[in-house]
Design a protein around this motif. Structure first.
Motif, PDB file in Angstrom:
ATOM      1  N   LEU A   1       0.862  -1.173   0.000  1.00  8.08           N
ATOM      2  CA  LEU A   1       0.000   0.000   0.000  1.00  8.08           C
ATOM      3  C   LEU A   1       0.903   1.229   0.000  1.00  8.08           C
ATOM      4  O   LEU A   1       1.690   1.424   0.926  1.00  8.08           O
ATOM      5  N   VAL A   2       0.786   2.046  -1.033  1.00  7.23           N
ATOM      6  CA  VAL A   2       1.571   3.268  -1.148  1.00  7.23           C
ATOM      7  C   VAL A   2       0.722   4.437  -0.664  1.00  7.23           C
ATOM      8  O   VAL A   2      -0.423   4.612  -1.099  1.00  7.23           O
ATOM      9  N   LEU A   3       1.282   5.250   0.238  1.00  6.15           N
ATOM     10  CA  LEU A   3       0.597   6.409   0.798  1.00  6.15           C
ATOM     11  C   LEU A   3       1.344   7.682   0.399  1.00  6.15           C
ATOM     12  O   LEU A   3       2.539   7.808   0.666  1.00  6.15           O
ATOM     13  N   LEU A   4       0.641   8.622  -0.226  1.00  6.42           N
ATOM     14  CA  LEU A   4       1.250   9.842  -0.744  1.00  6.42           C
ATOM     15  C   LEU A   4       0.764  11.055   0.050  1.00  6.42           C
ATOM     16  O   LEU A   4      -0.442  11.255   0.217  1.00  6.42           O
ATOM     17  N   HIS A   5       1.706  11.847   0.498  1.00  4.42           N
ATOM     18  CA  HIS A   5       1.399  13.007   1.333  1.00  4.42           C
ATOM     19  C   HIS A   5       0.890  14.177   0.494  1.00  4.42           C
ATOM     20  O   HIS A   5       0.957  14.178  -0.741  1.00  4.42           O
ATOM     21  N   GLY A   6       0.412  15.198   1.205  1.00  7.38           N
ATOM     22  CA  GLY A   6      -0.048  16.415   0.555  1.00  7.38           C
ATOM     23  C   GLY A   6       0.794  17.620   0.920  1.00  7.38           C
ATOM     24  O   GLY A   6       1.889  17.508   1.467  1.00  7.38           O
ATOM     25  N   PHE A   7       0.257  18.786   0.623  1.00  2.82           N
ATOM     26  CA  PHE A   7       0.877  20.094   0.880  1.00  2.82           C
ATOM     27  C   PHE A   7       0.351  20.640   2.197  1.00  2.82           C
ATOM     28  O   PHE A   7      -0.854  20.520   2.474  1.00  2.82           O
ATOM     29  N   PRO A   8       1.178  21.257   3.001  1.00  4.28           N
ATOM     30  CA  PRO A   8       2.630  21.443   2.891  1.00  4.28           C
ATOM     31  C   PRO A   8       3.368  20.446   3.778  1.00  4.28           C
ATOM     32  O   PRO A   8       4.060  20.814   4.724  1.00  4.28           O
ATOM     33  N   GLN A   9       3.219  19.183   3.470  1.00  6.54           N
ATOM     34  CA  GLN A   9       3.686  18.123   4.355  1.00  6.54           C
ATOM     35  C   GLN A   9       4.741  17.247   3.682  1.00  6.54           C
ATOM     36  O   GLN A   9       5.187  17.517   2.569  1.00  6.54           O
ATOM     37  N   THR A  10       5.110  16.198   4.381  1.00  2.00           N
ATOM     38  CA  THR A  10       6.006  15.163   3.878  1.00  2.00           C
ATOM     39  C   THR A  10       5.403  13.816   4.253  1.00  2.00           C
ATOM     40  O   THR A  10       4.284  13.754   4.783  1.00  2.00           O
ATOM     41  N   HIS A  11       6.173  12.742   4.044  1.00  2.00           N
ATOM     42  CA  HIS A  11       5.679  11.409   4.403  1.00  2.00           C
ATOM     43  C   HIS A  11       5.323  11.290   5.876  1.00  2.00           C
ATOM     44  O   HIS A  11       4.583  10.379   6.263  1.00  2.00           O
ATOM     45  N   LEU A  12       5.815  12.209   6.706  1.00  2.00           N
ATOM     46  CA  LEU A  12       5.537  12.136   8.150  1.00  2.00           C
ATOM     47  C   LEU A  12       4.049  12.215   8.461  1.00  2.00           C
ATOM     48  O   LEU A  12       3.611  11.757   9.525  1.00  2.00           O
ATOM     49  N   MET A  13       3.249  12.776   7.561  1.00  2.00           N
ATOM     50  CA  MET A  13       1.818  12.892   7.841  1.00  2.00           C
ATOM     51  C   MET A  13       1.140  11.536   8.012  1.00  2.00           C
ATOM     52  O   MET A  13       0.081  11.431   8.630  1.00  2.00           O
ATOM     53  N   TRP A  14       1.778  10.484   7.488  1.00  2.00           N
ATOM     54  CA  TRP A  14       1.183   9.150   7.547  1.00  2.00           C
ATOM     55  C   TRP A  14       1.648   8.351   8.764  1.00  2.00           C
ATOM     56  O   TRP A  14       1.337   7.163   8.869  1.00  2.00           O
ATOM     57  N   ARG A  15       2.386   8.965   9.687  1.00  2.00           N
ATOM     58  CA  ARG A  15       3.028   8.201  10.759  1.00  2.00           C
ATOM     59  C   ARG A  15       2.043   7.372  11.571  1.00  2.00           C
ATOM     60  O   ARG A  15       2.350   6.238  11.938  1.00  2.00           O
ATOM     61  N   HIS A  16       0.857   7.887  11.847  1.00  2.00           N
ATOM     62  CA  HIS A  16      -0.120   7.142  12.653  1.00  2.00           C
ATOM     63  C   HIS A  16      -0.841   6.082  11.815  1.00  2.00           C
ATOM     64  O   HIS A  16      -0.998   4.937  12.248  1.00  2.00           O
ATOM     65  N   VAL A  17      -1.293   6.475  10.639  1.00  2.70           N
ATOM     66  CA  VAL A  17      -2.022   5.545   9.769  1.00  2.70           C
ATOM     67  C   VAL A  17      -1.125   4.386   9.362  1.00  2.70           C
ATOM     68  O   VAL A  17      -1.548   3.219   9.367  1.00  2.70           O
ATOM     69  N   ALA A  18       0.134   4.677   9.031  1.00  5.48           N
ATOM     70  CA  ALA A  18       1.069   3.624   8.624  1.00  5.48           C
ATOM     71  C   ALA A  18       1.303   2.637   9.755  1.00  5.48           C
ATOM     72  O   ALA A  18       1.391   1.426   9.525  1.00  5.48           O
ATOM     73  N   ALA A  19       1.409   3.126  10.975  1.00  8.39           N
ATOM     74  CA  ALA A  19       1.628   2.227  12.115  1.00  8.39           C
ATOM     75  C   ALA A  19       0.471   1.259  12.278  1.00  8.39           C
ATOM     76  O   ALA A  19       0.665   0.080  12.630  1.00  8.39           O
ATOM     77  N   ASP A  20      -0.742   1.724  12.008  1.00 11.50           N
ATOM     78  CA  ASP A  20      -1.928   0.871  12.090  1.00 11.50           C
ATOM     79  C   ASP A  20      -1.934  -0.159  10.963  1.00 11.50           C
ATOM     80  O   ASP A  20      -2.048  -1.374  11.194  1.00 11.50           O
ATOM     81  N   LEU A  21      -1.768   0.292   9.733  1.00 14.18           N
ATOM     82  CA  LEU A  21      -1.895  -0.585   8.572  1.00 14.18           C
ATOM     83  C   LEU A  21      -0.711  -1.530   8.404  1.00 14.18           C
ATOM     84  O   LEU A  21      -0.815  -2.550   7.714  1.00 14.18           O
ATOM     85  N   ALA A  22       0.411  -1.211   9.045  1.00 13.55           N
ATOM     86  CA  ALA A  22       1.602  -2.054   8.920  1.00 13.55           C
ATOM     87  C   ALA A  22       1.400  -3.427   9.547  1.00 13.55           C
ATOM     88  O   ALA A  22       2.189  -4.346   9.277  1.00 13.55           O
ATOM     89  N   ALA A  23       0.361  -3.591  10.336  1.00 17.35           N
ATOM     90  CA  ALA A  23       0.094  -4.904  10.943  1.00 17.35           C
ATOM     91  C   ALA A  23      -0.133  -5.971   9.886  1.00 17.35           C
ATOM     92  O   ALA A  23       0.185  -7.142  10.107  1.00 17.35           O
ATOM     93  N   ASP A  24      -0.666  -5.583   8.716  1.00 20.74           N
ATOM     94  CA  ASP A  24      -0.946  -6.583   7.693  1.00 20.74           C
ATOM     95  C   ASP A  24      -0.691  -6.086   6.269  1.00 20.74           C
ATOM     96  O   ASP A  24      -1.139  -6.689   5.303  1.00 20.74           O
ATOM     97  N   HIS A  25       0.044  -4.987   6.135  1.00 18.87           N
ATOM     98  CA  HIS A  25       0.405  -4.480   4.815  1.00 18.87           C
ATOM     99  C   HIS A  25       1.837  -3.961   4.823  1.00 18.87           C
ATOM    100  O   HIS A  25       2.328  -3.498   5.860  1.00 18.87           O
TER     101      HIS A  25
END
Length: 292
Positions: free
Chosen positions: A32-56
């Protein structure tokens, strides 16, 4: 070096002869690829990625022109087209060993995801777009005094020179303005993350402007060509967005429905930065999409 997340493994991935991206990866399972928006970086996904990393396997790049990714000069108006940036994501996935992947994007990243879904339907299994309209529709609904909410779109659409000069004169005020007004929960972006976003933007003014300028030029042309050809997104699509339609006078679900044959459209109550304000809700929505 910008801020990192301890649970991510970081990679430098070449996506073109002269462009490499900073890519954070965590978890295991289907990609699963997650793409950030403006004015952010990949850090915006830090919480969601931690959740989804359990099975992706969760893959979070900094888009070209942002964060720690390369910032090539836009020589011909195509370097930051969403078509070019969508091809970057295919290259990232293939470099990590995945021929097909699910893709979710927020804001600018959602426009890249939208273009990837149209240009690479054989690569994208599922598609999620957070808090945007497709570029062509976005320009169509902006009119009158209500268009003032998108003043930055018009500023960065101007020819090279003035926008870059104005923004670079006070970058923290400019980029910080959006971090302030687009959130319903200021605590969702803590001081260290905010500082990281602003630092990244300070060093990326020309490339960020080029990204936006493309959306007033070549990106519109690409959308127009797809609309004229009747092209649509064929994979399952989920859209989460604030109730822009009520404020600006349009039917967001209907606009998205003209592009997607299998659409789940959801209106959210969080602010624009929903992956940071309501990460559990965003993760749940992505899981629901991936189960379709």
């Amino acid at each position: 070096m910008a801020q990192t997340v301890a649970t991510f493994d970081y990679h430098r991935i070449n996506v073109a002869d002269d462009v490499s991206l900073n890519v954070a990866v965590t978890g295991s399972g289907a990609p699963l690829v997650l793409l950030h928006g403006f004015p952010q970086t990949h850090l915006m996904w830090r919480h969601v990625a931690a959740d989804l990393a359990a099975d992706h396997t969760v893959i979070c790049p900094d888009l070209r022109g942002y964060g720690d990714s390369d910032k090539p000069v836009d020589t011909d108006g195509t370097v930051y087209s969403k078509r070019t940036m969508a091809a970057d994501m295919v290259a990232v996935s293939e470099a990590l060993g995945y021929e097909r992947f699910a893709l979710a994007g927020h804001d600018r990243g959602a426009l890249v995801a939208f273009r990837a879904g149209l240009d690479h339907p054989d690569k994208i299994t599922h598609l999620a777009c957070l808090d945007v309209l497709p570029t062509l529709d976005m320009w169509d609904v902006m009119h009158g005094v209500t268009a003032s909410v998108g003043f930055h779109l018009y500023l960065m659409a101007q020819q090279p020179g003035l926008p870059e000069q104005l923004i670079a004169a006070s970058p923290d005020a400019f980029f910080g303005h959006f971090l302030d007004i687009w959130t319903n929960d200021p605590q969702a972006i803590p001081a260290d993350i905010r500082a990281s976003y602003l630092e990244a933007c300070r060093g990326a003014v020309p490339s960020i402007v080029a990204d936006y300028r493309a959306s007033a030029a070549i990106d519109v042309e690409h959308d127009q060509a797809d609309r004229a050809a009747g092209n649509q997104l064929k994979m399952p699509v989920s859209v989460l967005q604030q109730d822009w339609g009520a404020a600006l006078g349009f039917d967001a679900a209907a606009l998205w429905g003209s592009w997607a044959t299998d659409l789940q459209h959801t209106t959210v109550t969080s602010g624009h930065f929903m992956a940071e304000e309501a990460p559990a809700d965003v993760a749940a929505a992505l899981r629901a999409l991936l189960s379709r």
